[in-house]
Write a protein that holds these residues in place. Structure first.
Motif, PDB file in Angstrom:
ATOM      1  N   VAL A  15       0.848  -1.198   0.000  1.00  0.00           N
ATOM      2  CA  VAL A  15       0.000   0.000   0.000  1.00  0.00           C
ATOM      3  C   VAL A  15       0.882   1.247   0.000  1.00  0.00           C
ATOM      4  N   ARG A  16       1.866   1.260   0.892  1.00  0.00           N
ATOM      5  CA  ARG A  16       2.700   2.445   1.085  1.00  0.00           C
ATOM      6  C   ARG A  16       3.488   2.829  -0.158  1.00  0.00           C
ATOM      7  N   HIS A  17       4.149   1.864  -0.763  1.00  0.00           N
ATOM      8  CA  HIS A  17       5.043   2.176  -1.878  1.00  0.00           C
ATOM      9  C   HIS A  17       4.304   2.723  -3.109  1.00  0.00           C
ATOM     10  N   PRO A  18       3.238   2.083  -3.593  1.00  0.00           N
ATOM     11  CA  PRO A  18       2.539   2.648  -4.758  1.00  0.00           C
ATOM     12  C   PRO A  18       1.958   4.035  -4.476  1.00  0.00           C
ATOM     13  N   ILE A  55      -1.818   8.694   7.784  1.00  0.00           N
ATOM     14  CA  ILE A  55      -1.596   7.643   8.782  1.00  0.00           C
ATOM     15  C   ILE A  55      -2.668   6.568   8.691  1.00  0.00           C
ATOM     16  N   ASP A  56      -2.231   5.319   8.649  1.00  0.00           N
ATOM     17  CA  ASP A  56      -3.147   4.181   8.740  1.00  0.00           C
ATOM     18  C   ASP A  56      -3.617   4.083  10.193  1.00  0.00           C
ATOM     19  N   ILE A  57      -4.923   3.993  10.421  1.00  0.00           N
ATOM     20  CA  ILE A  57      -5.411   3.995  11.808  1.00  0.00           C
ATOM     21  C   ILE A  57      -5.160   2.684  12.531  1.00  0.00           C
ATOM     22  N   GLY A  58      -4.963   1.611  11.792  1.00  0.00           N
ATOM     23  CA  GLY A  58      -4.764   0.310  12.437  1.00  0.00           C
ATOM     24  C   GLY A  58      -3.362  -0.199  12.211  1.00  0.00           C
ATOM     25  N   GLY A  59      -3.264  -1.487  12.093  1.00  0.00           N
ATOM     26  CA  GLY A  59      -1.963  -2.090  11.831  1.00  0.00           C
ATOM     27  C   GLY A  59      -1.286  -2.541  13.097  1.00  0.00           C
ATOM     28  N   PRO A  60      -0.191  -3.251  12.920  1.00  0.00           N
ATOM     29  CA  PRO A  60       0.487  -3.861  14.060  1.00  0.00           C
ATOM     30  C   PRO A  60       1.347  -2.899  14.874  1.00  0.00           C
ATOM     31  N   THR A  61       1.490  -1.659  14.434  1.00  0.00           N
ATOM     32  CA  THR A  61       2.427  -0.765  15.117  1.00  0.00           C
ATOM     33  C   THR A  61       1.752   0.206  16.075  1.00  0.00           C
ATOM     34  N   VAL A  86      -7.230  -0.238   3.293  1.00  0.00           N
ATOM     35  CA  VAL A  86      -6.414  -0.053   2.108  1.00  0.00           C
ATOM     36  C   VAL A  86      -7.184   0.764   1.081  1.00  0.00           C
ATOM     37  N   GLY A  87      -8.419   0.403   0.847  1.00  0.00           N
ATOM     38  CA  GLY A  87      -9.235   1.132  -0.123  1.00  0.00           C
ATOM     39  C   GLY A  87      -9.424   2.582   0.253  1.00  0.00           C
ATOM     40  N   LYS A  88      -9.657   2.823   1.527  1.00  0.00           N
ATOM     41  CA  LYS A  88      -9.870   4.192   1.982  1.00  0.00           C
ATOM     42  C   LYS A  88      -8.584   5.008   1.902  1.00  0.00           C
TER      43      LYS A  88
END
Length: 126
Positions: A15-18, A55-61, A86-88
């Motif tokens: 997601v981040r790179h593209p 910022i992604d609101i979730g994820g492992p970090t 991802v879509g959002k």
């Protein structure tokens, strides 16, 4: 005036790179962080002059909400954007270019671009 710098905080490199490449093609400077500690380093070092943090609101970090609150408290001139899926997140990047580059996959970056433009338009200072 410098080109605006966008910090993308997203653990998923797919997601981040593209998204980062798209924003770079639109003329933005982009700094990528895979997790919240990297985001802290990017901001605390001061060498990147971040204008907007996506910022992604979730994820492992950790919670994107907590990171956004920390940024607002410590770097009030940095605008923050939160993405839920991802879509959002991809949708939030959509309108950064007048005529953006064509994504390899059918992704709508226009809403992200529009939102970054709105945030930058409300920014005070240089």
């Amino acid at each position: 005036m410098h080109a605006a710098t966008v910090l993308i905080v997203e653990h998923d490199v797919l997601v981040r790179h593209p998204l980062a490449e798209y924003l770079r093609e639109c003329g933005y400077r982009v700094v990528e962080a895979a997790h919240h500690d990297e985001a802290h380093e990017c901001l605390e070092g001061g060498k990147h002059n971040i204008d907007v943090a996506l910022i992604d609101i979730g994820g492992p970090t950790g919670s994107g909400f907590a990171l956004s609150a920390w940024i607002r408290s410590n770097y009030p001139t940095v605008k923050t954007m939160l993405g839920a899926t991802v879509g959002k997140v991809l949708a939030l990047a959509g309108d950064l270019c007048e005529e953006g580059p064509q994504a390899a996959r059918k992704l709508n970056y226009r809403p992200v671009l529009d939102h970054i433009r709105q945030l930058l338009a409300t920014r005070k200072g240089p």
